[in-house]
Design an enzyme around this catalytic site. Structure first.
Site, PDB file in Angstrom:
ATOM      1  N   HIS A 141       0.981  -0.748   0.134  1.00  0.00           N
ATOM      2  CA  HIS A 141      -0.171   0.320   0.239  1.00  0.00           C
ATOM      3  C   HIS A 141       1.056   1.393  -0.007  1.00  0.00           C
ATOM      4  CE1 HIS A 141      -3.136   2.695   0.518  1.00  0.00           C
ATOM      5  NE2 HIS A 141      -3.814   1.984   1.277  1.00  0.00           N
ATOM      6  N   ASP A 235      -3.060  -1.834  11.959  1.00  0.00           N
ATOM      7  CA  ASP A 235      -4.205  -1.867  10.607  1.00  0.00           C
ATOM      8  C   ASP A 235      -5.148  -3.841  11.765  1.00  0.00           C
ATOM      9  OD1 ASP A 235      -5.289  -2.343   9.194  1.00  0.00           O
ATOM     10  OD2 ASP A 235      -3.393  -3.412   7.562  1.00  0.00           O
ATOM     11  N   CYS A 275      -3.584   3.112   9.390  1.00  0.00           N
ATOM     12  CA  CYS A 275      -4.295   3.437   7.773  1.00  0.00           C
ATOM     13  C   CYS A 275      -4.949   4.128   8.356  1.00  0.00           C
ATOM     14  CB  CYS A 275      -3.600   2.280   7.743  1.00  0.00           C
ATOM     15  SG  CYS A 275      -4.070   1.282   7.355  1.00  0.00           S
TER      16      CYS A 275
HETATM   17  N1  NVA Z   1      -4.464  -4.525   5.413  1.00  0.00           N
HETATM   18  C1  NVA Z   1      -5.839  -3.144   5.224  1.00  0.00           C
HETATM   19  C2  NVA Z   1      -5.695  -2.256   5.150  1.00  0.00           C
HETATM   20  C3  NVA Z   1      -6.565  -1.294   4.633  1.00  0.00           C
HETATM   21  C4  NVA Z   1      -6.970   0.659   4.284  1.00  0.00           C
HETATM   22  C5  NVA Z   1      -6.741  -4.083   4.343  1.00  0.00           C
HETATM   23  O1  NVA Z   1      -5.767  -4.695   2.859  1.00  0.00           O
HETATM   24  O2  NVA Z   1      -7.561  -4.593   4.366  1.00  0.00           O
HETATM   25  N1   CP Z   2      -6.162   3.207   4.151  1.00  0.00           N
HETATM   26  C1   CP Z   2      -7.006   3.350   4.063  1.00  0.00           C
HETATM   27  O1   CP Z   2      -6.351   2.811   1.862  1.00  0.00           O
HETATM   28  O2   CP Z   2      -8.551   3.825   3.613  1.00  0.00           O
HETATM   29  P1   CP Z   2      -9.264   3.186   2.413  1.00  0.00           P
HETATM   30  O3   CP Z   2      -9.239   1.712   2.787  1.00  0.00           O
HETATM   31  O4   CP Z   2     -10.470   4.198   3.027  1.00  0.00           O
HETATM   32  O5   CP Z   2      -9.110   3.926   1.263  1.00  0.00           O
END
Ligand code: NVA
Ligand code: CP
Length: 318
Positions: A141, A235, A275
């Site tokens: 990310h 997270d 995040c």
């Molecule tokens: N680790 C999480 C981050 C969301 C912004 C996911 O991949 O769902």
């Molecule tokens: N942190 C983040 O990427 O949030 P969203 O999933 O809302 O885009």
């Protein structure tokens, strides 16, 4: 100011038309220059109008921050976004990426893609003639990590030698934090339950990119890992696509919750990042989330500013 702007433009010139699919796609100097531009945009010291450029959004997973911050960033740059919902395009009916990428390159100026596999993103990058931006995959990310380190730089006025401890699942967010942090000279500790550690290949990659003595380490004991942390990060325990494992993970991750006691072990001045979206009562208590240590909403805001800077550079706006 004029010569400073020219300096920034030349430092960022290599990013014109470039992809951003991994945190390792940027160098230390490029990240620092992007932060400079992000702050100029954030505080209204610079206006960039790209003319009517178009960002295509292909999101296979839900999103609030990434989607909206990209939409607003493009609007502020005088451009627009088109929502290429995979369920409503031929992508959902199996049109190959190599064809989709070539077609969309004829209409759009840049694509931001949120999907499961990093390989899919690499395929888009291979076939498109416009920049591809990783808006989250299962592996990385990178836009999030940029916003995170900009926030840390703003809070501490430095990055080199800062101690960041991430407590939780060794996931996409942890991976980008390690790679980007290593290049910025941040010491990144990832503390996860046994069996949920970060991808060893990414750990090695981060270590190989380490600058200014940055230390990257993996451990399993949150009480030890949080000591001397200036930044505590967490997270969700189950990422998008892992919903079926949520209950099982809740038990396994029980000792990895960020609460006031853990923050106290780090120290009064430690800042807390997430995040988002957060699951209060799981990876973080409501009290910790709402505490004075939290910089979570400054962090969310910075998604907008770094992505606006990134798009401006990729689209040749400097
Ligand atoms: N680790 C999480 C981050 C969301 C912004 C996911 O991949 O769902
Ligand atoms: N942190 C983040 O990427 O949030 P969203 O999933 O809302 O885009």
């Amino acid at each position: 100011m004029a010569s400073a702007s020219i300096g920034l433009a030349s430092k960022l010139s290599n990013l014109r038309k470039s992809n951003f699919i991994s945190s390792s796609d940027l160098t230390h100097d490029q990240i620092i220059s992007l932060f400079e531009l992000s702050k100029q945009l954030k505080f209204g010291n610079r206006r960039i109008d790209l003319g009517n450029r178009v960002l295509g959004l292909i999101f296979k997973k839900a999103s609030t921050r990434t989607r909206v911050s990209f939409q607003v960033a493009m609007a502020r740059l005088g451009g627009q976004t088109v929502d290429l919902n995979p369920q409503l395009t031929q992508l959902g009916r199996g049109e190959p990426i190599k064809d989709t990428a070539r077609v969309l390159s004829r209409y759009c100026d840049v694509l931001a893609i949120r999907t499961f596999s990093q390989g899919e993103l690499e395929e888009y990058a291979q076939w498109s003639t416009i920049p591809i931006v990783n808006a989250l995959t299962d592996l990385e990310h990178p836009c999030q990590a940029l916003a995170d380190y900009l926030t840390i730089q703003e809070k501490f006025n430095q990055l080199k030698g800062i101690n960041l401890t991430y407590i939780g699942d060794g996931n996409n967010v942890a991976n980008s934090l390690m790679i980007c942090g290593a290049m910025l000279g941040v010491n990144v500790k990832i503390c996860s339950p046994n069996g949920f550690e970060a991808d060893s290949k990414i750990v090695e990659k981060a270590k190989s990119l380490s600058k200014f003595g940055s230390k990257i380490s993996i451990s399993n004991d949150p009480l030890l890992a949080v000591k001397e942390a200036q930044v505590i990060y967490t997270d969700v325990w189950a990422s998008m696509g892992q919903e079926k494992e949520q209950l099982k993970r809740k038990e396994i991750f029980d000792k990895y919750q960020i609460d006031q006691n853990l923050i106290k072990l780090a120290g009064e001045d430690a800042i807390l990042l997430h995040c988002l979206p957060a699951h209060r009562g799981e990876e973080i208590t409501d009290e910790a989330f709402e505490s004075k240590n939290s910089s979570i909403f400054d962090q969310a805001e910075n998604r907008l500013h770094v992505q606006q800077a990134l798009l401006a550079v990729q689209l040749g706006g400097l």
